[in-house]
Design a protein around this motif. Structure first.
Motif, PDB file in Angstrom:
ATOM      1  N   TYR A 142      43.768  48.046  32.548  1.00  0.00           N
ATOM      2  CA  TYR A 142      42.600  47.171  32.659  1.00  0.00           C
ATOM      3  C   TYR A 142      42.961  45.843  33.340  1.00  0.00           C
ATOM      4  O   TYR A 142      42.279  45.395  34.271  1.00  0.00           O
ATOM      5  N   ALA A 143      44.039  45.234  32.889  1.00  0.00           N
ATOM      6  CA  ALA A 143      44.418  43.926  33.436  1.00  0.00           C
ATOM      7  C   ALA A 143      44.700  44.024  34.932  1.00  0.00           C
ATOM      8  O   ALA A 143      44.286  43.160  35.719  1.00  0.00           O
ATOM      9  N   LEU A 144      45.409  45.066  35.332  1.00  0.00           N
ATOM     10  CA  LEU A 144      45.737  45.232  36.756  1.00  0.00           C
ATOM     11  C   LEU A 144      44.466  45.453  37.579  1.00  0.00           C
ATOM     12  O   LEU A 144      44.246  44.805  38.606  1.00  0.00           O
ATOM     13  N   LEU A 145      43.612  46.356  37.107  1.00  0.00           N
ATOM     14  CA  LEU A 145      42.432  46.728  37.879  1.00  0.00           C
ATOM     15  C   LEU A 145      41.412  45.594  37.924  1.00  0.00           C
ATOM     16  O   LEU A 145      40.681  45.447  38.896  1.00  0.00           O
ATOM     17  N   HIS A 146      41.393  44.822  36.856  1.00  0.00           N
ATOM     18  CA  HIS A 146      40.509  43.667  36.813  1.00  0.00           C
ATOM     19  C   HIS A 146      40.803  42.737  37.995  1.00  0.00           C
ATOM     20  O   HIS A 146      39.896  42.274  38.678  1.00  0.00           O
ATOM     21  N   LEU A 189      51.041  45.874  41.976  1.00  0.00           N
ATOM     22  CA  LEU A 189      49.989  46.744  41.451  1.00  0.00           C
ATOM     23  C   LEU A 189      48.630  46.045  41.348  1.00  0.00           C
ATOM     24  O   LEU A 189      47.595  46.696  41.432  1.00  0.00           O
ATOM     25  N   ALA A 190      48.629  44.736  41.146  1.00  0.00           N
ATOM     26  CA  ALA A 190      47.347  44.032  41.007  1.00  0.00           C
ATOM     27  C   ALA A 190      46.734  43.720  42.369  1.00  0.00           C
ATOM     28  O   ALA A 190      45.796  42.943  42.462  1.00  0.00           O
ATOM     29  N   GLU A 218      43.907  35.753  32.606  1.00  0.00           N
ATOM     30  CA  GLU A 218      44.244  35.787  31.181  1.00  0.00           C
ATOM     31  C   GLU A 218      44.766  37.175  30.788  1.00  0.00           C
ATOM     32  O   GLU A 218      45.745  37.306  30.054  1.00  0.00           O
ATOM     33  N   GLU A 219      44.091  38.231  31.297  1.00  0.00           N
ATOM     34  CA  GLU A 219      44.489  39.596  30.958  1.00  0.00           C
ATOM     35  C   GLU A 219      45.889  39.910  31.473  1.00  0.00           C
ATOM     36  O   GLU A 219      46.688  40.533  30.774  1.00  0.00           O
ATOM     37  N   LEU A 220      46.193  39.492  32.697  1.00  0.00           N
ATOM     38  CA  LEU A 220      47.517  39.813  33.249  1.00  0.00           C
ATOM     39  C   LEU A 220      48.610  38.978  32.598  1.00  0.00           C
ATOM     40  O   LEU A 220      49.743  39.434  32.440  1.00  0.00           O
ATOM     41  N   GLY A 247      37.080  47.756  30.356  1.00  0.00           N
ATOM     42  CA  GLY A 247      36.939  46.470  29.667  1.00  0.00           C
ATOM     43  C   GLY A 247      36.273  46.626  28.308  1.00  0.00           C
ATOM     44  O   GLY A 247      36.753  46.079  27.302  1.00  0.00           O
ATOM     45  N   ASN A 248      35.185  47.386  28.259  1.00  0.00           N
ATOM     46  CA  ASN A 248      34.499  47.575  26.975  1.00  0.00           C
ATOM     47  C   ASN A 248      35.402  48.274  25.962  1.00  0.00           C
ATOM     48  O   ASN A 248      35.398  47.937  24.770  1.00  0.00           O
TER      49      ASN A 248
END
Lengths: 330, 330
Positions: A307-311, B211-212, B224-226, A287-288
């Protein structure tokens, strides 16, 4: 009062408060005590067991039993500021490092953060503008296998230095102590660049190991497509490091790929966290970096996707942990 | 012999061989039979149950019971080429569509592929250069819930047309039959563009849902990220479609995002496959697009990341399926 340690009294009496008694805090705390430092610990979930039985580090090179001088529940219980507060907690949302060390930081205290990720020093640096912040990177394979029980599997080198840059006597002192008991250590005057170097490895391998279905480093590098993605992530990290004035050497990517191929199959810390239902350090590691990429206008599409997936995977884990803690089984 | 159907005998006697009796083959086969076509099926794993009890489609709009004229184990058992061989199998490595229809294709036969993905017509078109290939896209939420048992949840529209382009009397015939029993249908003279349009949705939502961490469309768009990644994948698909001369309209991305937000939470077909331990159509939906991007020099970093991750997840699934089929439980 300048803290109870004076440098002319010799390094053997350095006082260190270790915050966090997982694999990192347990291992380095035990070795620093072995080297003669006066080491106390702040332990929360493992407090009672560590107070009763200390910390035991099992290692091929020989086991170390470590009885901390004091076992505290909070840094606020500290009976006088130590020379060094060594923070070895995970960097996850909700864990406020500045708050964790509050009460133990005196005028002569340095704060050493041995933590994963990039830009993790900022909040502590803002909270303690007058305090020397040291930043440390552990290259170690070690797991907490129970309260106060650490299994040291491999490696152990610590790289540390003053944040954001420059020399540090305290960093040298830590280094001497660790090397005196055979733990390799390196002091750097440019620790931020060292963090970027470590991110070159962490940014691809940690998330891919989780997202590709729970795989080790050899499975990742056995896939041509994933190796291509790992390289692309590394290139993004290198471009980003250069954009924030920490350029890395041009062969760092090949070195990381070849070095990892030469290693035994390795499960990343994120995968171990995921498999054990613990929060992953998604923000500190990815994220950073993504936010820095955006604020510096550096494209990082592969990193952003990971990042988006793991978030969301992490968020799902948070919800499951919450349900478990509420006693629900659905 | 020109096949047993002559067009002047009227559409009621159209002969259709449906290959594959999952949700898609079962649903459209049943509705075409209901419309008066003479429909036989090729069923493999469900052969005995379908021969004994036919195919039952449960639907809010009314159930349909379908007794195929013939239930074959292979297209080679066909007693004379039909007007249309309707292929509704999954597109996965090892499933050779050209081989599946071998023996049932006469001079007057058209092959209709109702399958997911991009560029999936190529192998069949090469194997049957003289045969009319029709390409079809099903917009349907339906699951096979048991042998010969289909649960139709929602939607049902079929878009079809001659591959690679142009008008087709057979496509019109299928359309008339389906519309006569209330199934919406659209004939297009540019079915490849229609496939690209569908890929705009499939390429982000299918892989991200797996994957998410196994999430539905609303969970994806709640992040928002995805959502940002989904849009970026859609942009890559649009650039790729334009590069291969199938430009899409400029509002297709907003339409897909807004349309999906307005839908009920929806589990993608890939997620259902994943959750049920079945192979996912990774190559048809993502691999073909990534390869086209590379051969056309179109950057597709988000798509590549999703593809590489899912490729290994699928491979792991293959290994697990193999172990299960060998009776191992490890």
């Amino acid at each position: 009062m300048e803290g109870h340690h004076r440098k002319d009294e010799g390094r053997a009496e350095a006082s260190i408060l270790v915050v966090g008694t997982g694999a990192i805090g347990g291992f380095y705390g035990a070795r620093l005590a072995q080297a003669g430092a006066r080491v106390s610990v702040v332990a929360r979930s493992d407090h009672d067991r560590i107070r009763a039985g200390g910390i035991h580090v099992q290692s091929e090179g020989g086991d170390v039993h470590f009885e901390p001088r004091q076992v505290l529940r909070s840094a606020r219980e500290c009976d006088g500021p130590p020379d060094i507060v060594l923070v070895a907690t995970k960097v996850i949302p909700g864990a406020d490092t500045a708050d964790l060390v509050q009460g133990a930081v005196g005028p002569g205290t340095s704060i050493l953060l041995i933590q994963n990720g990039i830009d993790i020093e900022e909040p502590v640096s803002r909270a303690f503008p007058e305090t020397e912040i040291l930043s440390g990177l552990a290259f170690i394979a070690a797991n907490r296998v129970g309260p106060g029980r650490i299994l040291h599997l491999d490696y152990g080198r610590l790289t540390l230095g003053r944040y954001p840059s420059g020399p540090s006597r305290k960093a040298e002192m830590i280094c001497s102590l660790l090397e005196s008991v055979g733990v390799p250590c390196l002091v750097t005057e440019d620790v931020v660049t060292a963090r970027w170097q470590k991110l070159v490895w962490n940014a691809p391998f940690n998330p891919i190991s989780v997202l590709a279905g729970g795989v080790d480093t050899q499975a990742i590098l056995g896939s041509e497509e994933l190796t291509r993605v790992a390289r692309a992530v590394m290139e993004e990290v290198c471009r980003l490091a250069a954009a924030v004035q920490h350029p890395l050497s041009s062969d760092v990517i090949d070195q990381n790929i070849d070095g990892t191929r030469a290693m035994k199959p390795y499960k990343t810390s994120m995968l171990l966290d995921y498999e054990n239902g613990r929060p992953m350090e998604v923000e500190a590691i990815l994220g950073n970096a993504v936010r820095l990429a955006r604020s510096n206008g550096v494209p990082a599409p592969h990193l952003e996707t990971l990042y988006a997936l793991l978030h969301l995977v992490n968020l799902k884990g948070d919800i499951e942990r919450h349900h478990r803690s509420m006693g629900r089984q659905d």
